[in-house]
Design an enzyme around this catalytic site. Sequence first.
Site, PDB file in Angstrom:
ATOM      1  N   TYR A   1      11.850 -62.726   6.111  1.00  0.00           N
ATOM      2  CA  TYR A   1      11.145 -61.980   5.066  1.00  0.00           C
ATOM      3  C   TYR A   1       9.643 -62.283   5.081  1.00  0.00           C
ATOM      4  CZ  TYR A   1      15.918 -61.254   3.324  1.00  0.00           C
ATOM      5  OH  TYR A   1      17.241 -60.925   3.199  1.00  0.00           O
TER       6      TYR A   1
ATOM      7  N   HIS B   1      21.901 -64.105  10.236  1.00  0.00           N
ATOM      8  CA  HIS B   1      21.204 -62.907   9.745  1.00  0.00           C
ATOM      9  C   HIS B   1      21.304 -61.741  10.728  1.00  0.00           C
ATOM     10  CE1 HIS B   1      17.372 -61.674   7.283  1.00  0.00           C
ATOM     11  NE2 HIS B   1      18.393 -60.858   7.086  1.00  0.00           N
TER      12      HIS B   1
HETATM   13  N1  LIG Z   1      20.534 -58.387   5.934  1.00  0.00           N
HETATM   14  C1  LIG Z   1      20.542 -59.047   4.773  1.00  0.00           C
HETATM   15  O1  LIG Z   1      21.018 -60.166   4.682  1.00  0.00           O
HETATM   16  C2  LIG Z   1      19.922 -58.413   3.562  1.00  0.00           C
HETATM   17  C3  LIG Z   1      19.520 -57.068   3.601  1.00  0.00           C
HETATM   18  C4  LIG Z   1      18.985 -56.521   2.441  1.00  0.00           C
HETATM   19  C5  LIG Z   1      18.855 -57.284   1.293  1.00  0.00           C
HETATM   20  N2  LIG Z   1      19.241 -58.588   1.301  1.00  0.00           N
HETATM   21  C6  LIG Z   1      19.092 -59.430   0.071  1.00  0.00           C
HETATM   22  O2  LIG Z   1      19.322 -58.640  -1.077  1.00  0.00           O
HETATM   23  C7  LIG Z   1      18.169 -58.706  -1.925  1.00  0.00           C
HETATM   24  C8  LIG Z   1      17.984 -57.402  -2.674  1.00  0.00           C
HETATM   25  O3  LIG Z   1      17.856 -56.338  -1.777  1.00  0.00           O
HETATM   26  P1  LIG Z   1      16.618 -55.329  -1.769  1.00  0.00           P
HETATM   27  O4  LIG Z   1      15.408 -55.986  -2.312  1.00  0.00           O
HETATM   28  O5  LIG Z   1      16.584 -54.744  -0.423  1.00  0.00           O
HETATM   29  O6  LIG Z   1      17.099 -54.152  -2.676  1.00  0.00           O
HETATM   30  P2  LIG Z   1      17.480 -53.889  -4.207  1.00  0.00           P
HETATM   31  O7  LIG Z   1      17.646 -55.146  -4.964  1.00  0.00           O
HETATM   32  O8  LIG Z   1      18.581 -52.903  -4.148  1.00  0.00           O
HETATM   33  O9  LIG Z   1      16.198 -53.078  -4.701  1.00  0.00           O
HETATM   34  C9  LIG Z   1      14.940 -53.644  -4.747  1.00  0.00           C
HETATM   35  C10 LIG Z   1      13.969 -52.599  -5.266  1.00  0.00           C
HETATM   36  O10 LIG Z   1      14.303 -52.256  -6.604  1.00  0.00           O
HETATM   37  C11 LIG Z   1      13.171 -52.340  -7.436  1.00  0.00           C
HETATM   38  N3  LIG Z   1      13.618 -52.948  -8.705  1.00  0.00           N
HETATM   39  C12 LIG Z   1      14.223 -54.153  -8.876  1.00  0.00           C
HETATM   40  N4  LIG Z   1      14.505 -54.362 -10.163  1.00  0.00           N
HETATM   41  C13 LIG Z   1      14.064 -53.268 -10.849  1.00  0.00           C
HETATM   42  C14 LIG Z   1      14.069 -52.879 -12.206  1.00  0.00           C
HETATM   43  N5  LIG Z   1      14.603 -53.640 -13.160  1.00  0.00           N
HETATM   44  N6  LIG Z   1      13.529 -51.690 -12.534  1.00  0.00           N
HETATM   45  C15 LIG Z   1      12.984 -50.882 -11.595  1.00  0.00           C
HETATM   46  N7  LIG Z   1      12.944 -51.192 -10.295  1.00  0.00           N
HETATM   47  C16 LIG Z   1      13.477 -52.377  -9.918  1.00  0.00           C
HETATM   48  C17 LIG Z   1      12.162 -53.193  -6.724  1.00  0.00           C
HETATM   49  O11 LIG Z   1      10.861 -52.673  -6.893  1.00  0.00           O
HETATM   50  P3  LIG Z   1       9.686 -53.618  -7.475  1.00  0.00           P
HETATM   51  O12 LIG Z   1       9.499 -54.706  -6.491  1.00  0.00           O
HETATM   52  O13 LIG Z   1       8.538 -52.678  -7.558  1.00  0.00           O
HETATM   53  O14 LIG Z   1      10.181 -54.101  -8.824  1.00  0.00           O
HETATM   54  C18 LIG Z   1      12.584 -53.113  -5.259  1.00  0.00           C
HETATM   55  O15 LIG Z   1      11.787 -52.150  -4.570  1.00  0.00           O
HETATM   56  C19 LIG Z   1      17.017 -59.040  -0.986  1.00  0.00           C
HETATM   57  O16 LIG Z   1      15.932 -59.604  -1.681  1.00  0.00           O
HETATM   58  C20 LIG Z   1      17.689 -60.009  -0.058  1.00  0.00           C
HETATM   59  O17 LIG Z   1      17.735 -61.275  -0.692  1.00  0.00           O
HETATM   60  C21 LIG Z   1      19.767 -59.150   2.406  1.00  0.00           C
END
Ligand SMILES: NC(=O)c1ccc[n+]([C@@H]2O[C@H](COP(=O)([O-])OP(=O)(O)OC[C@H]3O[C@@H](n4cnc5c(N)ncnc54)[C@H](OP(=O)(O)O)[C@@H]3O)[C@@H](O)[C@H]2O)c1
Length: 334
Positions: free
Chosen positions: A59, A144
């Site tokens: 990340y 990963h």
């Molecule tokens: N391959 C893997 O292992 C893998 C892949 C993907 C994800 N992950 C893990 O899963 C976590 C979450 O995934 P993700 O960040 O891809 O997607 P997510 O949690 O589905 O969505 C994140 C997005 O939602 C927005 N958001 C979050 N809370 C909000 C709220 N209360 N109101 C409005 N918008 C909101 C954020 O925008 P803002 O920043 O503008 O608030 C961000 O752009 C990652 O941080 C990581 O730890 C792992």
Amino acid sequence: MDPLQHVRLGTTELEVTRVSLGCATLGGVYSDISDEQAHAVVRTALNAGINFLDTAALYGAGTSELRVGEALRGIPRDSYALATKVGWRFEHVPGPSVFSQTWDSPGAWMVECVHDYSADWVERSLENSLTRLGIDRLDVVHIHDPDEHFEEAMEGAYPVLDRFRSQGVIGAVGAGMNQSEMLVRLARAGDFDCFLLAGRYTILEQGALDELLPLCLQKRISIIAGGTYNSGILASGSQGGPDGVRYDYMEAPPAIVAKVQSMEAAAARHAVDLRAAASQFALAHPAVACIVPGTRRPERVLDNLELVRAEIPAAFWEELRASDLIRSDAPLPA
Ligand SMILES: NC(=O)c1ccc[n+]([C@@H]2O[C@H](COP(=O)([O-])OP(=O)(O)OC[C@H]3O[C@@H](n4cnc5c(N)ncnc54)[C@H](OP(=O)(O)O)[C@@H]3O)[C@@H](O)[C@H]2O)c1
């Protein structure tokens, strides 16, 4: 639902809060934030009672780990659990990289990332992660994104993690990726405690119900559900936000936008916040230990807790089922 309830990961001693924190955003996905803002996201989460953070070397090419580590300085190590991931190696390139088109943080400039699941790299990668995080042990380590790399992951990375677990150096072994199929293969091949399943068990798609989630229940492998807003569209809504209308880090395809619009119409009829429905839906499956929503804004960490506390009428779920917007065999929040 209580977002701060503690649940055990697999058969380990680790207990994590049902709403935990995803830290990919702190590595500068799409657009970067200041170090101070990233620290505030982490501190807000810990002060609110969240006890589990999910980061990765990938990340922002180490930026997320650095910022998480800075935010954690001085906080008692036993008061939180931390997951990171191995399997990506950075290579310096002269000038801005393809990688920096998605990751905007300083660490992402002038590096490209390549898969490397070799035992040597995994050991070095873990040492680098510990240094960036400023800690001396890791609670969870995931392999990963081994999408096309089953053999390398099982022959290179897995034995190292399995050995570290038996030595007590790490608490749990997992794999983190955006697909169910490879996690099924891994579950059958190794002794995993947890998987980070990103974007594949959400209110928008439930293919993981077929094989992965029943297998995880049977083998007592906990699912950490990532991307429960499908990386944007379920949080921003079908109209999008500053990052556009994102689905799995890309511009959302029309069929997905149309599905979200149908869900938004149902949510409006029942006065439901679709973000609350998305979070509670993922948490309702018994294989799912926790969700790890990611955000760049401290206040949204608190919103994500409140959204899980919100009441959602049963009639809303019945309407989604009756209109085939969610699968009929998906468990519903009580
Ligand atoms: N391959 C893997 O292992 C893998 C892949 C993907 C994800 N992950 C893990 O899963 C976590 C979450 O995934 P993700 O960040 O891809 O997607 P997510 O949690 O589905 O969505 C994140 C997005 O939602 C927005 N958001 C979050 N809370 C909000 C709220 N209360 N109101 C409005 N918008 C909101 C954020 O925008 P803002 O920043 O503008 O608030 C961000 O752009 C990652 O941080 C990581 O730890 C792992």
